[in-house]
Enzyme design. Structure first.
Site, short mmCIF file in Angstrom:
data_model
loop_
_atom_site.label_atom_id
_atom_site.label_comp_id
_atom_site.label_asym_id
_atom_site.label_seq_id
_atom_site.Cartn_x
_atom_site.Cartn_y
_atom_site.Cartn_z
N LYS A 1 0.86 -1.18 0.00
CA LYS A 1 0.00 0.00 0.00
C LYS A 1 0.90 1.23 0.00
CE LYS A 1 -3.79 2.30 2.38
NZ LYS A 1 -3.24 3.64 2.13
N PHE B 1 -2.00 0.29 -10.61
CA PHE B 1 -2.54 -0.98 -10.13
C PHE B 1 -3.86 -1.38 -10.77
CE2 PHE B 1 -3.12 2.31 -6.76
CZ PHE B 1 -4.46 2.61 -6.98
N ARG C 1 -16.89 1.35 -2.87
CA ARG C 1 -16.19 0.65 -1.79
C ARG C 1 -16.64 -0.79 -1.77
NH1 ARG C 1 -12.96 2.79 1.82
NH2 ARG C 1 -13.78 4.89 1.43
N LYS D 1 -7.51 -3.34 2.60
CA LYS D 1 -6.23 -2.77 3.04
C LYS D 1 -5.91 -3.33 4.43
CE LYS D 1 -8.56 1.54 4.39
NZ LYS D 1 -8.58 3.02 4.23
#
Length: 296
Positions: free
Chosen positions: A63, A135, A205, A211
């Site tokens: 991340k 990504f 979302r 994460k």
């Protein structure tokens, strides 16, 4: 807590009208044709991963502590929808295909990066160290694993050193995932991202993207500031009142530097904070200021 309510689009709806429409801005801003009123792009946003997440079925990557940016084939934009004032020399190396990623300098240099990517009239030399860590291929068909391979091949074919396809890898089990997390964090990284390998391209979302960090983070809109009335803190910031994406508000009173206490984030700005989970009333526990988010 309603995860769906935490989408970036909902957060932007809470911003004062003058932030998103430009009403009340100086004439010079309107005359420049500033693009802040444009709606934010639809992006895939991550949910928090449980500490005991099983990585089977996921591709794992670092991340990056950068600034999210979407290239639609013609324009580079922040998550807010505002244009990124990147030098033309940087933009001219981007392909016609849409790209999603993070503008990134290096670990531990977010503050420097944020200043650079917001600077109007920046030159190529100013952006020399910035990398576009990619990504995702927005809207592309196939699974995420297939899109990740296509993205890696696309970047390999481009003569653009500033572009980098983020490495995606399988991790064997929970113990290996925790080892990788410790390695990244100990080296100064933020944490890990886990993306379902079989996921189609979606926005919003979603549990398809997770994460994993030692601490959670979230964002809110500054709706009020509180200042000290006496003693050492007289006239200095002591707390920010933040409005969360679902409408709740709370006081954030820790994590401020001396410089920030003297020059606090303005009303309407979006700030992020770290916390240790949510209370029964839906408010963050042990919250601490992290940073002002660029692009708003």
């Amino acid at each position: 807590m309603d995860e769906k309510a935490l989408t970036r689009r909902r957060l932007l709806q809470l911003l004062p009208a003058w932030v998103t429409t430009g009403a009340g801005l100086p004439a010079s801003a309107r005359e420049r044709g500033d693009d802040a009123a444009e709606p934010p792009p639809a992006l895939l946003l991550a949910r928090e991963a449980p500490d005991d997440i099983d990585p089977a079925g996921y591709l794992v990557s670092e991340k990056y502590d950068g600034v999210r940016a979407l290239w639609d084939g013609q324009r580079l934009r922040f998550r807010s929808g505002a244009p990124v004032p990147a030098p033309q020399a940087f933009l001219s190396r981007l392909p016609p295909q849409p790209l999603d990623g993070e503008l990134w300098l290096e670990r531990g240099r977010f503050s420097t990066l944020a200043g650079l990517v917001k600077r109007q009239g920046a030159q190529a030399a100013d952006w020399a160290g910035i990398r576009y860590q990619l990504f995702e291929l927005p809207g592309a068909p196939g699974s995420f694993e297939e899109r990740a391979r296509a993205l890696a091949a696309l970047v390999a074919d481009l003569d653009a050193p500033a572009l980098r396809a983020v490495p995606q890898e399988r991790v064997s089990d929970r113990a290996a995932l925790q080892r990788k997390l410790r390695e990244v964090v100990n080296a100064g990284g933020e944490g890990l991202m886990l993306h379902r390998a079989d996921a189609p391209y979606v926005a919003g979302r979603s549990g398809l993207l997770l994460k994993l960090k030692p601490q959670q983070d979230a964002e809110g809109v500054v709706v009020a500031q509180r200042f000290g009335a006496e003693g050492r803190m007289r006239g200095l910031l002591v707390a920010l009142r933040l409005r969360l994406p679902e409408g709740r508000e709370f006081l954030l009173g820790s994590g401020f530097s001396e410089a920030l206490r003297r020059d606090p984030p303005p009303l309407g700005s979006v700030v992020s904070y770290r916390h240790r989970g949510w209370s029964a009333s839906g408010l963050p526990r042990f919250a601490s200021f992290r940073r002002v988010e660029p692009g708003f």
